[in-house]
Enzyme design. Structure first.
Site, short mmCIF file in Angstrom:
data_model
loop_
_atom_site.label_atom_id
_atom_site.label_comp_id
_atom_site.label_asym_id
_atom_site.label_seq_id
_atom_site.Cartn_x
_atom_site.Cartn_y
_atom_site.Cartn_z
N ASP A 57 37.96 43.09 42.28
CA ASP A 57 37.24 43.11 42.80
C ASP A 57 36.79 44.24 44.09
O ASP A 57 35.97 44.08 45.19
CB ASP A 57 37.11 41.75 43.86
CG ASP A 57 36.88 39.88 42.28
OD1 ASP A 57 36.83 40.14 41.44
OD2 ASP A 57 36.83 39.44 43.32
N ARG A 98 39.59 42.94 31.55
CA ARG A 98 41.80 42.93 31.51
C ARG A 98 41.13 42.53 30.38
O ARG A 98 42.36 42.97 29.64
CB ARG A 98 42.57 41.33 32.55
CG ARG A 98 41.69 41.99 33.00
CD ARG A 98 42.67 40.81 34.28
NE ARG A 98 41.81 40.98 35.92
CZ ARG A 98 42.63 41.34 37.11
NH1 ARG A 98 43.53 41.55 36.17
NH2 ARG A 98 42.96 41.98 38.01
N HIS A 154 46.04 36.34 34.24
CA HIS A 154 44.78 35.82 34.13
C HIS A 154 44.13 35.55 32.74
O HIS A 154 42.53 36.01 32.91
CB HIS A 154 43.59 36.25 35.11
CG HIS A 154 43.05 35.15 35.37
ND1 HIS A 154 41.98 36.16 35.59
CD2 HIS A 154 42.62 34.21 35.97
CE1 HIS A 154 40.76 34.81 36.40
NE2 HIS A 154 41.54 33.47 35.86
N HIS A 247 41.09 40.33 45.70
CA HIS A 247 40.20 39.23 44.71
C HIS A 247 40.59 38.88 46.42
O HIS A 247 42.04 38.57 46.97
CB HIS A 247 40.65 39.00 44.36
CG HIS A 247 40.10 37.66 43.11
ND1 HIS A 247 40.27 36.23 44.18
CD2 HIS A 247 39.77 37.95 41.98
CE1 HIS A 247 39.31 35.36 43.55
NE2 HIS A 247 38.96 36.55 42.29
N ASP A 357 38.45 45.55 38.79
CA ASP A 357 38.33 45.44 36.92
C ASP A 357 36.50 44.78 36.80
O ASP A 357 36.03 43.93 36.08
CB ASP A 357 39.01 43.95 36.81
CG ASP A 357 38.62 42.99 38.18
OD1 ASP A 357 37.96 43.47 39.56
OD2 ASP A 357 39.69 41.86 38.09
N LYS A 424 29.27 41.78 41.51
CA LYS A 424 30.63 41.05 40.65
C LYS A 424 29.56 39.82 39.73
O LYS A 424 29.39 39.15 40.30
CB LYS A 424 31.27 40.41 41.14
CG LYS A 424 32.76 38.85 40.60
CD LYS A 424 33.76 38.79 40.72
CE LYS A 424 34.03 37.90 40.02
NZ LYS A 424 35.72 37.36 41.01
#
Length: 784
Positions: A57, A98, A154, A247, A357, A424
């Protein structure tokens, strides 16, 4: 008896003859014999180490070499010695990025088109890495590399992050020799809810006072590298360092937060302007680049800083101080890793990519909060963010520390994404345009400090790594033919600023938002939930002259829109993007029947490790439930009987001074119920929780041997990931449900005879059970 050339009887079955021949080879004299060893992968001579550092993030302008006021000397040094990519793109969400980065395939094609907390039953949303894609770790390991990962994975289903779930999409099963970190999407940086070492969950009773997750994974990464180089100095390594930072929840050590005291009192509007000015001086953006206007779309809008109250300015600035401190911990981590590689003589031949990401997160919504899960409650219609703000103002100095789980308001996400629009999740530039820095001292000479403007996508990393390592790619995995790569090596542009772009077009999709890029043109939508998908919602931008997407040209160039829309449609079919998420909630609600097993009753005895988060959640989530405690009580027995959850949400029961107390925590708001004294002898204690309509609230009642001892009605039901931790018996491990109790007794292990605690799930709350699926499907097909 006839013998073959090896002296083995010909009438033996083929398998027996082969074994006999092998036995013969190892039993004959060594003199003159030829040894037989199975072939093993061997790295190319001089192959570089590879380090991929992925932040979570982090916005486009959040590091110094991309225009930030945050001091990031180690990242800036990396940029000064290497190159910066100013046109680097990922997906608008963490899990899909990812998947794309590790596999070289588009995220939906890799099986993870959305954040990995869903399993609606479609190939592009399987929420586990597909069998017909490889990871770069798998390929490098087959080519003689040691492969390590630390941080956030994740990339597997919630239901598989259990002691009996499938591990086929876990790090070690997808190519890594070693793993240390978290399997979920986020964690408390001071009290991680569940750490994993390789394939094993770790559940420490408590964490040291100075524990910090970024420091921990940095220590582990350094240890892995040191051990590998001590074992075999010639063997190169691949290290995937996937930060949990930045994050939410935003946590940072107090001394790091203090360094940023007062830095954000001028507000997000001025910070954006200053960052753009620096970006132009640094050459990140062209002179005269237009700053995208303050986000104004309904639900994404940001007020002018000058319109806020003094109290709002004070608290909102504090949130950003914590975020800046968290960015700085990432920079410090890189510095420590570099020092280790320099000490080992490995730095010059190490290829390093540092990136993010997705764009900065707007999930703190309009006001932010010191308890991130207030926002989740708000999403479900049960939140009072005004009340949360008043609490945050009263506990101002605790924001960012061990007792808070903050996230900043979306105005700061807007500033982090300078100079782009939105955030995001959005398919506009702010959602997927991220900073990227590449360094490789031995392999990249004469390029120090240079900037690259070629379009690069996360899928391009896989083929680039294959090219720099001279590794052979696979065409099958476990006998399954592989999907073709979507990415293209960008090695040419690393050494040549004028090299042609290798990635000419790219689709985007996230929760119904769509986008398509081709040769400088981009179409994009900001799709409103529960509305029809319509080609009329496409916007068109010429990114060569308008990189910040301020001039919609769709009406001027309908043929370009139609062409790109058709290309998006074709790419969507090729990459298993459909069905689109129309916003009904079906994506997160629809689950396979096999998960029903996690809602079966469970009897836990003392000594049982913490029951994993997802299994624990399914026992109580938006449903009634019953908890039965069986014990033999003696005067003086004391401690926690059970605890489910942590400081962000949960419930527990304990005994002290021979008296029973129930604790109920929702986003740090505590309710306590005194349940009276316990008499000596065998006792049965029952917590009866009745879920109310919608499953957002619950009535609780406590009985001892059939006698009601108290009740609390209309309590907020702890929601989803707000209960980070699972169930503990006879102790409250990790982050506590009640700080008051923790301050007095710590983890408060039970001293006495506790036989067992049994959870029996009841009916779903009215309006929150499986019967709602049909309605959601009906809603979805209306807008499909």
């Amino acid at each position: 008896m006839a013998l073959d050339a090896r002296g083995i009887p010909e009438e033996l079955p083929a398998s027996s003859r082969a074994y006999a021949g092998f036995q013969g080879r190892i039993s004959r004299t060594m003199a003159g014999s030829q040894p037989w060893w199975p072939p093993r992968g061997q790295a190319a001579e001089g192959a570089p180490n590879v380090v991929v550092i992925l932040c979570d993030d982090m916005g486009y302008s959040d590091i110094g070499c991309f225009g930030s006021e945050i001091v990031t000397p180690n990242i800036d040094r990396l940029a000064a010695e290497g190159v910066r990519y100013t046109n680097f793109h990922v997906t608008p969400m963490c899990s899909p990025t990812r998947a794309a980065l590790l596999t070289g395939r588009n995220s939906h094609a890799a099986g993870i088109g959305y954040v990995a907390h869903a399993d609606p039953g479609f190939p592009g949303l399987a929420m586990e890495l597909a069998d017909d894609v490889t990871t770069v770790a798998e390929v490098l390991r087959d080519n003689g590399y040691a492969t390590f990962m630390v941080g956030k994975w994740h990339l597997c289903k919630d239901a598989d992050i259990t002691d009996t779930g499938s591990r086929k999409s876990w790090p070690l099963q997808r190519g890594f020799d070693r793993f240390y970190g978290i399997m979920d999407g986020m964690t408390d940086m001071f009290h991680p809810h569940a750490l994993y070492c390789d394939n094993t969950r770790i559940t420490p009773d408590a964490f040291p006072e100075d524990y910090y997750f970024t420091d921990d994974i940095t220590d582990r990464a350094i240890g892995m590298v040191r051990s590998a180089k001590a074992s075999d100095p010639a063997k190169p390594f691949f290290l995937y360092f996937a930060h949990g930072a930045v994050h939410a929840p935003l946590n940072a050590p107090a001394e790091d937060i203090e360094r940023h005291r007062g830095a954000y009192e001028q507000g997000w509007d001025r910070i954006r302007e200053e960052r753009l000015e620096r970006q132009q001086r640094l050459g990140i953006v062209a002179p005269g680049t237009v700053l995208a206007p303050r986000n104004s779309e309904p639900g994404d809008d940001v007020p002018a800083w000058d319109e806020l109250t003094d109290d709002q300015k004070k608290v909102f600035a504090r949130y950003m101080e914590v975020y800046a401190a968290m960015v700085q911990t990432v920079d410090t981590s890189l510095g420590r890793l570099r020092e280790t590689l320099e000490e080992l003589g490995e730095w010059d031949n190490t290829f390093v990519l540092f990136t993010s990401d997705n764009g900065a997160s707007r999930e703190g919504e309009s006001q932010g909060t010191s308890q991130y899960f207030d926002v989740l409650r708000h999403y479900h219609g049960g939140g009072d963010l005004d009340g949360a703000f008043d609490r945050d103002l009263a506990a101002f100095d605790q924001i960012g520390g061990p007792r808070s789980l903050p996230h900043y308001p979306r105005g700061w996400a807007m500033a982090s994404n300078t100079p782009f629009r939105l955030y995001k999740i959005n398919t506009h530039a702010g959602g997927h345009t991220v900073p990227a820095v590449v360094s490789w001292p031995r392999g990249l000479t004469g390029v120090a400090g240079q900037i690259r403007r070629q379009y690069v996508h996360a899928t391009d990393l896989y083929p680039t790594i294959l090219e720099i390592t001279k590794a052979d790619d696979a065409d099958h995995r476990h006998g399954v033919p592989l999907k073709p790569l979507a990415g293209h090596s960008f090695l040419g542009s690393l050494t040549d600023a004028e090299a042609p772009e290798t990635h000419r077009e790219q689709y985007f999709e996230m929760v119904g938002h769509r986008g398509y890029y081709r040769d400088g043109w981009e179409i994009v939508t900001r799709h409103a939930p529960r509305t029809r998908f319509d080609d009329g919602e496409w916007q068109l931008y010429d990114l060569r002259t308008d990189p910040t997407q301020t001039r919609d040209l769709a009406a001027d160039h309908p043929k370009i829109v139609a062409d790109l829309a058709a290309r998006w449609e074709r790419a969507a079919w090729e990459n298993q993007v459909f069905p689109l998420n129309e916003g009904s909630g079906l994506l997160r609600t629809q689950r396979p029947e096999r998960e029903d097993a996690y809602a079966r009753p469970v009897r836990l005895v003392p000594g049982t490790p913490t029951l994993e988060r997802y299994r624990s959640l399914m026992l109580v989530y938006r449903r009634s439930f019953r908890v039965l405690v069986e014990l033999d009580f003696a005067p003086g027995d004391r401690g926690v009987l059970f605890a489910h959850g942590c400081k962000s949400g949960g419930y527990s029961m304990s005994v002290d001074d021979d008296r029973l107390t129930y604790f109920h925590n929702h986003s740090g708001e505590m309710s306590e119920l005194a349940c009276g004294a316990l008499k000596p002898g065998p006792r049965q204690i029952v917590l009866e929780a009745t879920a109310l309509r919608g499953g957002l609230h619950v009535d609780v009642r406590v009985e001892v041997d059939g006698e009601e001892r108290g009740r609390l009605d209309g309590l907020p039901m702890p929601m989803g990931q707000a209960m980070f931790q699972g169930i503990d018996i006879g102790i409250d491990r990790g982050s506590p449900v009640s700080w008051r109790r923790f301050d007095a007794e710590g983890t408060f292990p039970y001293v006495g005879t506790l036989h067992a605690v049994t959870w029996t799930p009841g009916e779903h709350a009215p309006g929150a059970g499986p019967e709602t699926l049909a309605k959601l499907r009906e809603i979805g097909t209306t807008f499909e």
